[in-house]
Write a protein that holds these residues in place. Structure first.
Motif, mmCIF file in Angstrom:
data_model
loop_
_atom_site.group_PDB
_atom_site.id
_atom_site.type_symbol
_atom_site.label_atom_id
_atom_site.label_comp_id
_atom_site.label_asym_id
_atom_site.label_seq_id
_atom_site.Cartn_x
_atom_site.Cartn_y
_atom_site.Cartn_z
ATOM 1 N N THR A 71 0.861 -1.193 0.000
ATOM 2 C CA THR A 71 0.000 0.000 0.000
ATOM 3 C C THR A 71 0.887 1.229 0.000
ATOM 4 O O THR A 71 1.762 1.379 0.856
ATOM 5 C CB THR A 71 -0.904 0.031 1.251
ATOM 6 N N THR A 72 0.655 2.082 -0.993
ATOM 7 C CA THR A 72 1.355 3.362 -1.032
ATOM 8 C C THR A 72 0.367 4.426 -0.544
ATOM 9 O O THR A 72 -0.807 4.130 -0.321
ATOM 10 C CB THR A 72 1.816 3.717 -2.463
ATOM 11 N N ILE A 73 0.822 5.644 -0.485
ATOM 12 C CA ILE A 73 -0.067 6.694 0.018
ATOM 13 C C ILE A 73 -1.303 6.867 -0.893
ATOM 14 O O ILE A 73 -2.370 7.258 -0.421
ATOM 15 C CB ILE A 73 0.705 8.025 0.209
ATOM 16 N N ASP A 74 -1.169 6.496 -2.165
ATOM 17 C CA ASP A 74 -2.324 6.583 -3.067
ATOM 18 C C ASP A 74 -3.416 5.586 -2.698
ATOM 19 O O ASP A 74 -4.570 5.759 -3.079
ATOM 20 C CB ASP A 74 -1.892 6.325 -4.519
ATOM 21 N N GLY A 75 -3.052 4.548 -1.981
ATOM 22 C CA GLY A 75 -4.029 3.526 -1.588
ATOM 23 C C GLY A 75 -4.796 3.904 -0.333
ATOM 24 O O GLY A 75 -5.714 3.184 0.072
ATOM 25 N N VAL A 76 -4.405 4.987 0.298
ATOM 26 C CA VAL A 76 -5.080 5.410 1.535
ATOM 27 C C VAL A 76 -5.377 6.912 1.437
ATOM 28 O O VAL A 76 -5.219 7.653 2.401
ATOM 29 C CB VAL A 76 -4.209 5.112 2.795
ATOM 30 N N LYS A 77 -5.802 7.285 0.243
ATOM 31 C CA LYS A 77 -5.943 8.711 -0.090
ATOM 32 C C LYS A 77 -6.742 9.529 0.926
ATOM 33 O O LYS A 77 -6.294 10.575 1.376
ATOM 34 C CB LYS A 77 -6.602 8.849 -1.453
ATOM 35 N N GLU A 78 -7.944 9.010 1.252
ATOM 36 C CA GLU A 78 -8.808 9.795 2.145
ATOM 37 C C GLU A 78 -8.156 10.046 3.488
ATOM 38 O O GLU A 78 -8.101 11.182 3.975
ATOM 39 C CB GLU A 78 -10.117 9.049 2.375
ATOM 40 N N ASP A 79 -7.655 8.959 4.094
ATOM 41 C CA ASP A 79 -7.010 9.090 5.405
ATOM 42 C C ASP A 79 -5.779 9.992 5.294
ATOM 43 O O ASP A 79 -5.521 10.827 6.153
ATOM 44 C CB ASP A 79 -6.585 7.724 5.947
ATOM 45 N N ALA A 80 -5.030 9.808 4.211
ATOM 46 C CA ALA A 80 -3.800 10.579 4.042
ATOM 47 C C ALA A 80 -4.104 12.072 3.920
ATOM 48 O O ALA A 80 -3.426 12.913 4.507
ATOM 49 C CB ALA A 80 -3.038 10.090 2.815
ATOM 50 N N GLU A 81 -5.153 12.371 3.167
ATOM 51 C CA GLU A 81 -5.509 13.785 2.997
ATOM 52 C C GLU A 81 -5.919 14.396 4.333
ATOM 53 O O GLU A 81 -5.589 15.525 4.657
ATOM 54 C CB GLU A 81 -6.653 13.923 1.989
ATOM 55 N N ARG A 82 -6.629 13.578 5.088
ATOM 56 C CA ARG A 82 -7.088 14.075 6.387
ATOM 57 C C ARG A 82 -5.902 14.334 7.323
ATOM 58 O O ARG A 82 -5.803 15.393 7.932
ATOM 59 C CB ARG A 82 -8.038 13.050 6.998
ATOM 60 N N MET A 104 2.378 7.762 6.143
ATOM 61 C CA MET A 104 2.263 6.294 6.179
ATOM 62 C C MET A 104 2.629 5.770 7.570
ATOM 63 O O MET A 104 2.019 4.816 8.067
ATOM 64 C CB MET A 104 3.160 5.653 5.102
ATOM 65 N N SER A 105 3.594 6.390 8.219
ATOM 66 C CA SER A 105 3.957 5.966 9.578
ATOM 67 C C SER A 105 2.868 6.341 10.578
ATOM 68 O O SER A 105 2.587 5.598 11.518
ATOM 69 C CB SER A 105 5.290 6.591 10.012
ATOM 70 N N ILE A 106 2.250 7.514 10.365
ATOM 71 C CA ILE A 106 1.173 7.939 11.274
ATOM 72 C C ILE A 106 -0.011 6.967 11.165
ATOM 73 O O ILE A 106 -0.594 6.557 12.173
ATOM 74 C CB ILE A 106 0.738 9.391 10.956
ATOM 75 N N LEU A 107 -0.329 6.564 9.942
ATOM 76 C CA LEU A 107 -1.451 5.634 9.771
ATOM 77 C C LEU A 107 -1.123 4.268 10.383
ATOM 78 O O LEU A 107 -2.002 3.582 10.908
ATOM 79 C CB LEU A 107 -1.823 5.511 8.286
ATOM 80 N N TYR A 108 0.136 3.907 10.334
ATOM 81 C CA TYR A 108 0.550 2.639 10.958
ATOM 82 C C TYR A 108 0.480 2.746 12.486
ATOM 83 O O TYR A 108 0.004 1.836 13.159
ATOM 84 C CB TYR A 108 1.971 2.282 10.495
ATOM 85 N N LEU A 109 0.902 3.885 12.995
ATOM 86 C CA LEU A 109 0.783 4.132 14.448
ATOM 87 C C LEU A 109 -0.680 4.020 14.872
ATOM 88 O O LEU A 109 -1.004 3.351 15.868
ATOM 89 C CB LEU A 109 1.318 5.535 14.774
ATOM 90 N N GLU A 110 -1.556 4.638 14.087
ATOM 91 C CA GLU A 110 -2.987 4.624 14.433
ATOM 92 C C GLU A 110 -3.506 3.188 14.518
ATOM 93 O O GLU A 110 -4.306 2.861 15.387
ATOM 94 C CB GLU A 110 -3.758 5.410 13.359
#
Ligand code: FES
Ligand code: FES
Length: 155
Positions: A71-82, A104-110
């Motif tokens: 998964t790249t940042i394009d695969g988690v667009k909504e969360d990444a934008e937020r 990507m690290s923040i989303l992994y932390l979450e």
């Protein structure tokens, strides 16, 4: 060599060299949102998720991704934008070069830590170098982002 990888939810077949690193293969196939910096596993800009786990794609061989999910940042667009909006609001995005990897690290932390302390946050950010900020903005942004998510979930 041919590898079969699911990238951002889509099955892909990539032809990679045995000694090619994942970041190079991804960028060669057009996934240029994955940034490239030090190429030695030290700056974190190349962070992607491999089977849901945060990895530095410049030190993972592309062959290792065979049969797995990237998964790249394009695969988690909504969360990444937020997350990105919170980073901007807290002045934690300046040149922005570190942002994709940091997000990507923040989303992994979450995903990994419920109610992280400042120490947890800094621990998860430790692999993502930011030359522009002192990380205080990132920590504030992450806390506000997680707090907002928590409030939404409890509704
Ligand atoms: S480019 Fe991968 S850690 Fe720097
Ligand atoms: S905002 Fe410039 S390196 Fe982080």
């Amino acid at each position: 060599m041919i590898i079969n990888v699911k990238i951002n939810g889509l099955k892909k077949t990539l032809d990679v060299e045995p000694d090619e690193y994942l970041v190079d293969a991804l960028r060669r196939y057009g996934y240029i949102s994955v940034r490239q910096g030090c190429d030695t596993g030290n700056c974190g800009v190349c962070t992607v998720h491999l089977d849901g786990k945060s990895v530095l794609s410049c030190i993972v061989l592309a062959a290792k991704a065979d049969g797995r999910e990237v998964t790249t940042i394009d695969g988690v667009k909504e969360d990444a934008e937020r997350v990105g909006r919170y980073l901007v609001e807290e002045g934690a995005e300046q040149c922005g070069y570190c942002s994709a990897g940091t997000i990507m690290s923040i989303l992994y932390l979450e995903k990994c830590v419920e109610n992280p302390t400042d120490e947890d946050i800094l621990h998860y950010l430790a692999g993502n170098l930011c030359r522009c900020t002192g990380y205080e903005g990132q920590v504030r942004a992450i806390k506000k982002y997680l707090e907002a998510k928590k409030n939404e979930d409890s509704k």
